[in-house]
Design an enzyme around this catalytic site. Structure first.
Site, short mmCIF file in Angstrom:
data_model
loop_
_atom_site.label_atom_id
_atom_site.label_comp_id
_atom_site.label_asym_id
_atom_site.label_seq_id
_atom_site.Cartn_x
_atom_site.Cartn_y
_atom_site.Cartn_z
CE LYS A 38 -0.85 0.06 4.99
NZ LYS A 38 0.32 -0.84 5.44
NE ARG B 230 -0.39 0.07 11.27
CZ ARG B 230 0.90 0.59 10.49
NH1 ARG B 230 0.66 1.90 10.11
NH2 ARG B 230 1.34 -0.21 9.82
NE ARG C 5 9.05 -3.67 4.00
CZ ARG C 5 7.83 -3.26 4.40
NH1 ARG C 5 7.14 -2.82 3.50
NH2 ARG C 5 7.85 -3.06 5.63
NE ARG D 216 9.92 -0.93 8.10
CZ ARG D 216 8.43 -0.76 7.83
NH1 ARG D 216 8.34 -0.32 6.54
NH2 ARG D 216 7.48 -1.28 8.53
NE ARG E 34 5.45 -4.29 10.44
CZ ARG E 34 6.45 -4.42 9.54
NH1 ARG E 34 7.33 -5.52 9.64
NH2 ARG E 34 5.92 -3.75 8.42
P1 ADP Z 1 3.95 -1.33 7.38
O1 ADP Z 1 4.75 -1.62 6.42
O2 ADP Z 1 3.74 -2.44 8.50
O3 ADP Z 1 2.68 -0.89 6.99
P2 ADP Z 1 4.77 1.31 8.55
O4 ADP Z 1 5.75 1.82 7.72
O5 ADP Z 1 3.16 1.88 8.20
O6 ADP Z 1 4.45 -0.11 8.60
O7 ADP Z 1 4.58 1.56 10.15
C1 ADP Z 1 5.82 1.20 10.91
C2 ADP Z 1 5.33 1.24 12.50
O8 ADP Z 1 5.02 2.45 12.79
C3 ADP Z 1 4.27 0.32 13.02
O9 ADP Z 1 4.24 -1.01 13.03
C4 ADP Z 1 3.67 1.09 14.14
O10 ADP Z 1 4.46 0.82 15.25
C5 ADP Z 1 4.24 2.50 13.71
N1 ADP Z 1 2.76 3.36 13.43
C6 ADP Z 1 2.71 3.53 12.09
N2 ADP Z 1 1.66 4.11 11.68
C7 ADP Z 1 0.85 4.04 12.81
C8 ADP Z 1 -0.40 4.26 13.24
N3 ADP Z 1 -1.45 4.83 12.48
N4 ADP Z 1 -0.91 3.95 14.66
C9 ADP Z 1 -0.19 3.33 15.47
N5 ADP Z 1 1.30 3.10 15.12
C10 ADP Z 1 1.40 3.44 13.81
#
Ligand code: ADP
Length: 220
Positions: A15, A90, A129, A158, A169
């Protein structure tokens, strides 16, 4: 007030990539909460450093912090042209807060797209990744070990993409974020796109889904 799109989907659904492309093509501001947090950690921001431990364990950062971050970005002048949200909301509390903020901004309806991918495929994608340690760009797993094609920076895994954290996650996604889909599902502007296809195919379907949702018409 421009278009407002929420890009939903589990970690690894692609996404972020789709959100970036869509925002560029339509002249919208992309707001990626994961990128904002990682950037803030790099800058040594104290709130972000506190959030870091949770991120590294695959847990969510607290709602109040996330809502404040997104509210601030949505009030920026360049958000007036429209936005694509990636990684937010989220939780149902974040989704409710977002509705409230959109109302305050007098924005039109949110278009919500769920990029759906089966869990086995997600684990496979996330474990392979690599991202650039310098500019944060996602790299093709086939290029692991080489330099970032964009800026030449080093490609690394990462911190939250290790096997155990990936599983955490996905668990957090099922528990906290799936209910957000239920929150949105009945809206006429909600659409599902099959994310387990080549990126260009997903892109085409996503474009069509957003346009169909905007017309409020039939079709996915
Ligand atoms: P992913 O690749 O899992 O979609 P993101 O890059 O969007 O991961 O986010 C990485 C981390 O940042 C999440 O696992 C969480 O810890 C934190 N995070 C990001 N967006 C949110 C949110 N809206 N609410 C709570 N935590 C968030």
């Amino acid at each position: 007030m421009g278009l407002s799109v929420v890009m939903m989907g589990p970690p690894g659904a692609g996404k972020g990539t789709q959100a970036g492309r869509f925002a560029r093509e339509r002249g919208l501001l992309k707001i990626s909460t994961g990128d904002i947090l990682r950037e803030a950690v790099k800058e040594g921001n104290p709130v972000a450093l506190e959030a870091r431990a949770r991120m590294d364990r695959g847990e969510l950062v607290d709602d109040a912090t996330m809502i404040a971050i997104v509210r601030q970005r949505l009030l920026r002048p360049d958000a007036v042209c429209g936005v694509v949200l990636d990684g937010f909301p989220r939780t149902v509390a974040q989704a409710r807060a977002l509705d409230q903020i959109m109302q305050e901004r007098n924005a039109g309806p949110l278009v919500v797209i769920d990029v759906a991918v089966p869990e086995g495929e997600l684990v496979r994608r996330l474990s392979g990744r690599r991202i650039c340690s310098n500019c944060g760009t996602n790299a093709d797993p086939a290029n692991a070990g080489t330099a970032c094609p964009k800026c030449g920076g080093e490609l690394v895994q990462r911190a939250d993409d290790s096997q155990a954290v990936v599983l955490e996650r996905l668990k957090v996604y099922q528990r906290a974020t799936r209910p957000v889909l239920e929150y949105y599902r009945q809206r006429p502007t909600f659409r599902i796109v099959d994310g387990a296809q080549p990126a260009e195919v997903v892109a085409r379907e996503l474009d069509r889904a957003v346009d169909a949702a905007l017309r409020g018409g039939v079709g996915s």
